[in-house]
Structure formats: C-alpha cells, structure tokens
Design a protein around this motif. Structure first.
Motif, PDB file in Angstrom:
ATOM      1  N   CYS A  15      -6.478  -9.449 -23.537  1.00 35.87           N
ATOM      2  CA  CYS A  15      -7.634  -9.991 -22.811  1.00 35.87           C
ATOM      3  C   CYS A  15      -8.662  -8.907 -22.506  1.00 35.87           C
ATOM      4  N   ASP A  16      -9.917  -9.306 -22.438  1.00 36.31           N
ATOM      5  CA  ASP A  16     -10.986  -8.370 -22.071  1.00 36.31           C
ATOM      6  C   ASP A  16     -10.998  -8.125 -20.561  1.00 36.31           C
ATOM      7  N   VAL A  17     -10.668  -9.171 -19.807  1.00 37.69           N
ATOM      8  CA  VAL A  17     -10.657  -9.097 -18.351  1.00 37.69           C
ATOM      9  C   VAL A  17      -9.413  -9.815 -17.831  1.00 37.69           C
ATOM     10  N   VAL A  18      -8.736  -9.208 -16.869  1.00 35.99           N
ATOM     11  CA  VAL A  18      -7.598  -9.845 -16.203  1.00 35.99           C
ATOM     12  C   VAL A  18      -7.929  -9.945 -14.722  1.00 35.99           C
ATOM     13  N   ILE A  19      -7.792 -11.145 -14.163  1.00 37.41           N
ATOM     14  CA  ILE A  19      -8.127 -11.389 -12.754  1.00 37.41           C
ATOM     15  C   ILE A  19      -6.876 -11.821 -12.006  1.00 37.41           C
ATOM     16  N   ILE A  20      -6.561 -11.126 -10.913  1.00 32.79           N
ATOM     17  CA  ILE A  20      -5.365 -11.409 -10.125  1.00 32.79           C
ATOM     18  C   ILE A  20      -5.763 -12.055  -8.805  1.00 32.79           C
ATOM     19  N   ASP A  21      -5.176 -13.219  -8.521  1.00 31.86           N
ATOM     20  CA  ASP A  21      -5.373 -13.888  -7.230  1.00 31.86           C
ATOM     21  C   ASP A  21      -4.160 -13.567  -6.362  1.00 31.86           C
ATOM     22  N   THR A  22      -4.388 -13.029  -5.184  1.00 27.28           N
ATOM     23  CA  THR A  22      -3.290 -12.537  -4.342  1.00 27.28           C
ATOM     24  C   THR A  22      -3.087 -13.414  -3.101  1.00 27.28           C
ATOM     25  N   PRO A  23      -1.928 -13.277  -2.445  1.00 29.31           N
ATOM     26  CA  PRO A  23      -1.671 -14.036  -1.214  1.00 29.31           C
ATOM     27  C   PRO A  23      -2.574 -13.547  -0.078  1.00 29.31           C
ATOM     28  N   PRO A  24      -2.817 -14.399   0.927  1.00 25.32           N
ATOM     29  CA  PRO A  24      -3.658 -14.005   2.067  1.00 25.32           C
ATOM     30  C   PRO A  24      -2.887 -13.162   3.071  1.00 25.32           C
ATOM     31  N   LYS A  25      -2.581 -11.928   2.704  1.00 23.56           N
ATOM     32  CA  LYS A  25      -1.892 -11.030   3.614  1.00 23.56           C
ATOM     33  C   LYS A  25      -2.125  -9.602   3.142  1.00 23.56           C
ATOM     34  N   VAL A  26      -1.904  -8.684   4.024  1.00 19.19           N
ATOM     35  CA  VAL A  26      -2.028  -7.269   3.682  1.00 19.19           C
ATOM     36  C   VAL A  26      -0.727  -6.597   4.067  1.00 19.19           C
ATOM     37  N   ASP A  27       0.097  -6.307   3.094  1.00 20.60           N
ATOM     38  CA  ASP A  27       1.358  -5.601   3.331  1.00 20.60           C
ATOM     39  C   ASP A  27       1.786  -4.939   2.043  1.00 20.60           C
ATOM     40  N   SER A  28       3.018  -4.520   1.989  1.00 21.97           N
ATOM     41  CA  SER A  28       3.504  -3.787   0.819  1.00 21.97           C
ATOM     42  C   SER A  28       3.467  -4.644  -0.449  1.00 21.97           C
ATOM     43  N   ASP A  29       3.523  -5.988  -0.307  1.00 17.24           N
ATOM     44  CA  ASP A  29       3.490  -6.858  -1.480  1.00 17.24           C
ATOM     45  C   ASP A  29       2.141  -6.823  -2.189  1.00 17.24           C
ATOM     46  N   LEU A  30       1.100  -6.501  -1.460  1.00 18.31           N
ATOM     47  CA  LEU A  30      -0.228  -6.461  -2.068  1.00 18.31           C
ATOM     48  C   LEU A  30      -0.469  -5.172  -2.848  1.00 18.31           C
ATOM     49  N   ARG A  31       0.185  -4.105  -2.460  1.00 22.42           N
ATOM     50  CA  ARG A  31      -0.118  -2.798  -3.042  1.00 22.42           C
ATOM     51  C   ARG A  31       0.073  -2.733  -4.558  1.00 22.42           C
ATOM     52  N   PRO A  32       1.123  -3.354  -5.140  1.00 24.78           N
ATOM     53  CA  PRO A  32       1.235  -3.309  -6.606  1.00 24.78           C
ATOM     54  C   PRO A  32       0.044  -3.950  -7.312  1.00 24.78           C
ATOM     55  N   ALA A  33      -0.523  -5.006  -6.722  1.00 26.26           N
ATOM     56  CA  ALA A  33      -1.684  -5.658  -7.329  1.00 26.26           C
ATOM     57  C   ALA A  33      -2.931  -4.797  -7.203  1.00 26.26           C
ATOM     58  N   LEU A  34      -3.009  -4.014  -6.152  1.00 29.34           N
ATOM     59  CA  LEU A  34      -4.125  -3.073  -6.011  1.00 29.34           C
ATOM     60  C   LEU A  34      -3.960  -1.898  -6.975  1.00 29.34           C
ATOM     61  N   ARG A  35      -2.727  -1.488  -7.151  1.00 26.12           N
ATOM     62  CA  ARG A  35      -2.430  -0.311  -7.963  1.00 26.12           C
ATOM     63  C   ARG A  35      -2.861  -0.488  -9.415  1.00 26.12           C
ATOM     64  N   VAL A  36      -2.773  -1.726  -9.932  1.00 25.04           N
ATOM     65  CA  VAL A  36      -3.106  -1.963 -11.341  1.00 25.04           C
ATOM     66  C   VAL A  36      -4.581  -2.295 -11.543  1.00 25.04           C
ATOM     67  N   ALA A  37      -5.347  -2.389 -10.452  1.00 29.13           N
ATOM     68  CA  ALA A  37      -6.738  -2.842 -10.542  1.00 29.13           C
ATOM     69  C   ALA A  37      -7.703  -1.731 -10.933  1.00 29.13           C
ATOM     70  N   HIS A  38      -8.720  -2.129 -11.692  1.00 32.64           N
ATOM     71  CA  HIS A  38      -9.861  -1.245 -11.929  1.00 32.64           C
ATOM     72  C   HIS A  38     -10.933  -1.484 -10.867  1.00 32.64           C
ATOM     73  N   LEU A  39     -10.879  -2.682 -10.250  1.00 30.22           N
ATOM     74  CA  LEU A  39     -11.827  -3.029  -9.195  1.00 30.22           C
ATOM     75  C   LEU A  39     -11.174  -4.056  -8.275  1.00 30.22           C
ATOM     76  N   VAL A  40     -11.345  -3.861  -6.965  1.00 35.27           N
ATOM     77  CA  VAL A  40     -10.821  -4.800  -5.974  1.00 35.27           C
ATOM     78  C   VAL A  40     -11.999  -5.572  -5.382  1.00 35.27           C
TER      79      VAL A  40
END
Length: 212
Positions: free
Chosen positions: A85-110
């Motif tokens: 894919c040219d672009v990958v978009i991740i939709d995350t749960p409405p929370k801020v904790d350790s579960d969110l960090r892996p999704a941030l780690r792989v991002a080029h932009l948040v």
C-alpha cells in the motif's frame, strides 16, 4: 518503497477518529493511491464501515485493504500492508496507555482529531506526550467545527497554543459525514463542501508525509 503510516489517535471518545480515518482513506484512494486500513479499536467501528461498504458494492473497495490487529501485532500487520500500500491508516482505541504506543511507534505521522469542545482539547495533551516520547511528528486536526461560533474560535486558539502543528484544513460539523459512514461510504464521494474539506486535508497530510 514501503508505504507511509498514519496513526489516528485521541484519548477521548467521540472525537471523530474513525470518521477521520475513513475519509482520509477515501481521499487518498481518490488520488489513485492504494490504501490500507487497520482497526486497532475493539469496538470495531472502522471494520463495520468497511464490511458495509464491501457488501453494498465490492468494487468500491478496490484499492482499499483492511485488517484488524491487536496492539502487540500492529508492527507485523503494518509491515505487511506497507509492502503493498502507498498509505496505511491506523484507527486506535480512545485511550492513552501502553497499548497505544506500538501504533505510535510504527507511524510516520500521528493525527489527533479535536472536536470543538474543551474536553477534547484537554485530552489531547496525553497523546502529545506519548508521541513526543516516541519522537513522532504530530498534526492536530480540528474536527466537527462550527464556523462563526465563539466556542469554535476559542478551541481553535487554544489548540494553536498547545505547541503542536495545527492543520489549516478543518472538517466541519456536517450530517453528511455521519450519514455516509452509516452506508459504508464517505461524504468525499459526492460533490460539495465536505469533499473540498477532505481533499484539502489529504493534500496537507501528504505534504507532511513527504517532508518527513
């Protein structure tokens, strides 16, 4: 070349993360990009939207890939999607904790949507903090804006003061966004101001991805 990864995150529910993710995907799709969507939210709203779209018109999902993932599996899922894919978009749960960090780690932009309300604005700081820890570029997006209202102006000014970039393009409060989502479609697929809003935001996001 591997595709660029966008993670849509916000601590507060109801900020419009899923609507933003879906419409960004359709905006990039309209420009001829192959887009991957990953639903990390256990509520599965993005997945339901995709299935509704697929069942209504399978051809409408051409060039649009979809997967679900857990936090621990997001790195592998994104690596696989980014290969095609040219672009990958991740939709995350409405929370801020350790579960969110892996999704941030792989991002080029948040991307952090902020609905017009002070509570959404307060919730943004937690996402900003985690993105900073992962050293990831971040873009705030005003969502469900109401032109000409004092509250809208106050929140926009306060968002600018947070110290993170604020997108020039904004998505307004429009019934069309919600109605289209319920049918597995997007407001961007019809002529009108919503399409112009999404097109402008896609262009701005694309420029930031290119710069990054």
């Amino acid at each position: 070349m591997a595709g660029k990864v966008i993670t849509v995150a916000q601590q507060k529910g109801g900020s419009g993360k899923t609507t933003l993710a879906a419409h960004l995907a359709l905006g990039f799709l309209a420009e001829g990009k192959r887009v991957g969507l990953v639903d990390l939210d256990p509520q599965g709203s993005l997945g339901r939207w995709y299935v509704t779209r697929l069942e209504a018109d399978a051809a409408a999902c051409e060039g649009l890939d979809f997967a679900t993932s857990s936090a621990w599996g997001i790195s592998m899922e994104v690596r696989k999607m980014a290969g095609t894919c040219d672009v990958v978009i991740i939709d995350t749960p409405p929370k801020v904790d350790s579960d969110l960090r892996p999704a941030l780690r792989v991002a080029h932009l948040v991307l952090v949507p902020i609905a017009v309300g002070h509570m959404d604005l307060w919730a943004t700081e937690g996402v900003m903090d985690l993105a900073a820890r992962e050293d990831k570029p971040l873009l705030l997006v005003m969502n469900r804006t109401r032109a000409g209202t004092r509250l809208g102006a106050e929140v926009a000014e306060a968002a600018k003061a947070l110290g993170a970039p604020l997108a020039k393009a904004m998505l307004a409060q429009r019934v069309g966004y919600a109605e289209a989502m319920g049918r597995g479609r997007g407001a961007v697929e019809a002529k009108g101001p919503a399409r112009d809003e999404v097109t402008a935001l896609v262009a701005e996001v694309a420029e930031r991805l290119k710069a990054g």
